[in-house]
Design a protein around this motif. Structure first.
Motif, mmCIF file in Angstrom:
data_model
loop_
_atom_site.group_PDB
_atom_site.id
_atom_site.type_symbol
_atom_site.label_atom_id
_atom_site.label_comp_id
_atom_site.label_asym_id
_atom_site.label_seq_id
_atom_site.Cartn_x
_atom_site.Cartn_y
_atom_site.Cartn_z
ATOM 1 N N GLY A 33 0.827 -1.200 0.000
ATOM 2 C CA GLY A 33 0.000 0.000 0.000
ATOM 3 C C GLY A 33 0.860 1.249 0.000
ATOM 4 O O GLY A 33 1.940 1.274 0.584
ATOM 5 N N LYS A 34 0.342 2.280 -0.693
ATOM 6 C CA LYS A 34 1.025 3.573 -0.719
ATOM 7 C C LYS A 34 0.010 4.694 -0.567
ATOM 8 O O LYS A 34 -1.079 4.643 -1.139
ATOM 9 N N ARG A 35 0.425 5.711 0.184
ATOM 10 C CA ARG A 35 -0.382 6.925 0.304
ATOM 11 C C ARG A 35 -0.101 7.823 -0.895
ATOM 12 O O ARG A 35 0.806 7.580 -1.678
ATOM 13 N N GLU A 36 -0.895 8.883 -1.015
ATOM 14 C CA GLU A 36 -0.712 9.816 -2.134
ATOM 15 C C GLU A 36 0.691 10.407 -2.174
ATOM 16 O O GLU A 36 1.223 10.686 -3.237
ATOM 17 N N ASP A 37 1.308 10.606 -1.005
ATOM 18 C CA ASP A 37 2.654 11.185 -0.963
ATOM 19 C C ASP A 37 3.746 10.166 -1.270
ATOM 20 O O ASP A 37 4.931 10.467 -1.234
ATOM 21 N N GLY A 38 3.344 8.908 -1.570
ATOM 22 C CA GLY A 38 4.305 7.866 -1.916
ATOM 23 C C GLY A 38 4.799 7.051 -0.737
ATOM 24 O O GLY A 38 5.526 6.073 -0.925
ATOM 25 N N SER A 39 4.445 7.436 0.482
ATOM 26 C CA SER A 39 4.910 6.694 1.651
ATOM 27 C C SER A 39 4.192 5.341 1.738
ATOM 28 O O SER A 39 3.026 5.206 1.363
ATOM 29 N N ALA A 40 4.917 4.359 2.234
ATOM 30 C CA ALA A 40 4.389 3.001 2.330
ATOM 31 C C ALA A 40 3.409 2.866 3.486
ATOM 32 O O ALA A 40 3.554 3.516 4.518
ATOM 33 N N VAL A 41 2.423 2.028 3.287
ATOM 34 C CA VAL A 41 1.440 1.699 4.318
ATOM 35 C C VAL A 41 1.657 0.232 4.675
ATOM 36 O O VAL A 41 1.548 -0.630 3.797
ATOM 37 N N PRO A 42 1.976 -0.065 5.928
ATOM 38 C CA PRO A 42 2.187 -1.467 6.308
ATOM 39 C C PRO A 42 0.929 -2.294 6.026
ATOM 40 O O PRO A 42 -0.186 -1.847 6.278
ATOM 41 N N ARG A 43 1.133 -3.484 5.501
ATOM 42 C CA ARG A 43 0.027 -4.390 5.186
ATOM 43 C C ARG A 43 0.129 -5.620 6.070
ATOM 44 O O ARG A 43 1.215 -6.160 6.270
ATOM 45 N N PRO A 44 -0.997 -6.088 6.603
ATOM 46 C CA PRO A 44 -0.965 -7.274 7.465
ATOM 47 C C PRO A 44 -0.758 -8.543 6.640
ATOM 48 O O PRO A 44 -1.063 -8.587 5.446
ATOM 49 N N SER A 45 -0.281 -9.565 7.299
ATOM 50 C CA SER A 45 -0.203 -10.879 6.672
ATOM 51 C C SER A 45 -1.636 -11.396 6.529
ATOM 52 O O SER A 45 -2.426 -11.304 7.468
ATOM 53 N N ALA A 46 -1.961 -11.901 5.353
ATOM 54 C CA ALA A 46 -3.336 -12.335 5.099
ATOM 55 C C ALA A 46 -3.360 -13.539 4.167
ATOM 56 O O ALA A 46 -2.365 -13.851 3.506
ATOM 57 N N GLN A 47 -4.511 -14.181 4.134
ATOM 58 C CA GLN A 47 -4.805 -15.252 3.193
ATOM 59 C C GLN A 47 -6.109 -14.892 2.511
ATOM 60 O O GLN A 47 -6.925 -14.166 3.082
ATOM 61 N N GLY A 48 -6.306 -15.395 1.302
ATOM 62 C CA GLY A 48 -7.569 -15.110 0.646
ATOM 63 C C GLY A 48 -7.586 -15.542 -0.797
ATOM 64 O O GLY A 48 -6.695 -16.265 -1.258
ATOM 65 N N ALA A 49 -8.585 -15.051 -1.503
ATOM 66 C CA ALA A 49 -8.751 -15.411 -2.909
ATOM 67 C C ALA A 49 -9.718 -14.441 -3.571
ATOM 68 O O ALA A 49 -10.512 -13.771 -2.914
ATOM 69 N N VAL A 50 -9.618 -14.392 -4.896
ATOM 70 C CA VAL A 50 -10.593 -13.680 -5.712
ATOM 71 C C VAL A 50 -10.970 -14.620 -6.857
ATOM 72 O O VAL A 50 -10.113 -15.349 -7.377
ATOM 73 N N THR A 51 -12.250 -14.633 -7.193
ATOM 74 C CA THR A 51 -12.744 -15.449 -8.300
ATOM 75 C C THR A 51 -13.512 -14.556 -9.252
ATOM 76 O O THR A 51 -14.354 -13.756 -8.820
ATOM 77 N N TYR A 52 -13.222 -14.691 -10.532
ATOM 78 C CA TYR A 52 -13.976 -14.014 -11.589
ATOM 79 C C TYR A 52 -14.616 -15.098 -12.445
ATOM 80 O O TYR A 52 -13.944 -16.045 -12.864
ATOM 81 N N THR A 53 -15.915 -14.975 -12.684
ATOM 82 C CA THR A 53 -16.618 -15.968 -13.501
ATOM 83 C C THR A 53 -16.858 -15.412 -14.905
ATOM 84 O O THR A 53 -16.865 -14.199 -15.122
ATOM 85 N N ALA A 54 -17.076 -16.311 -15.839
ATOM 86 C CA ALA A 54 -17.297 -15.918 -17.231
ATOM 87 C C ALA A 54 -18.587 -15.132 -17.407
ATOM 88 O O ALA A 54 -18.708 -14.328 -18.335
#
Length: 170
Positions: free
Chosen positions: A46-67
């Motif tokens: 993640g980044k803010r508008e000023d370019g600084s980094a935003v810490p991201r948590p460790s995560a699990q997941g998924a995304v599905t796109y169907t036809a």
């Protein structure tokens, strides 16, 4: 060279060319054809508008796109605690807060603009109620191969740009 030698070289070429892998298979598909399927969450930055980094948590997941134009997305922080009671209807206030802040899930429909590589989302249901029906929800495909998908969420409600990486589910 005589004809027999030329014929032999052509036969060898025809036999060996299919043995070499090629990325041209993916290049011949439409973006939607490449996108359809289930992708497992790998990481995000993640980044803010000023370019600084935003810490991201460790995560699990998924995304599905169907036809047929539907999608499902979920991520869960890896540090979400189990309920001490074992009863999902009776978490402690702290457990409930950890789950509520550690899960992001939403589903709905999408349309894909192939020219801009942008998926426009219509979020119908979400663990974050403010996402439902929110305008201009989009995900930009920044890179896609048979094995990896990179998306940009250009502006979250917190004003952060997210870069998400997924691998194709096996």
């Amino acid at each position: 060279m005589n004809r027999r030698c030329i014929f032999g070289l052509c036969a060898i070429a025809l036999v060996t060319i299919p043995a070499f892998p090629s990325n041209s298979k993916a290049q011949g598909k439409s973006l939607k054809d490449q996108l359809v399927g289930t992708w497992i969450y790998v990481s995000s930055t993640g980044k803010r508008e000023d370019g600084s980094a935003v810490p991201r948590p460790s995560a699990q997941g998924a995304v599905t796109y169907t036809a047929d134009g539907r999608f499902h997305f979920i991520t869960v922080r890896t540090d979400v605690p189990k309920y001490a009671s074992g009863d999902p209807a009776r978490p402690s206030p702290e457990e409930a807060m950890a789950v509520a802040s550690g899960v992001v899930a939403y589903t709905g429909t999408y349309t894909l603009d192939e020219s801009t590589k942008t998926a426009h989302l219509n979020i119908e249901t979400s663990s974050v109620p403010n996402f439902v029906g929110a305008p201009n929800q989009r995900r930009i495909v920044t890179s896609i191969t048979d094995e990896e998908l990179k998306l940009t969420n250009p502006r979250t409600p917190a004003g952060v740009t997210l870069e998400l990486v997924f691998k194709r589910a096996k």
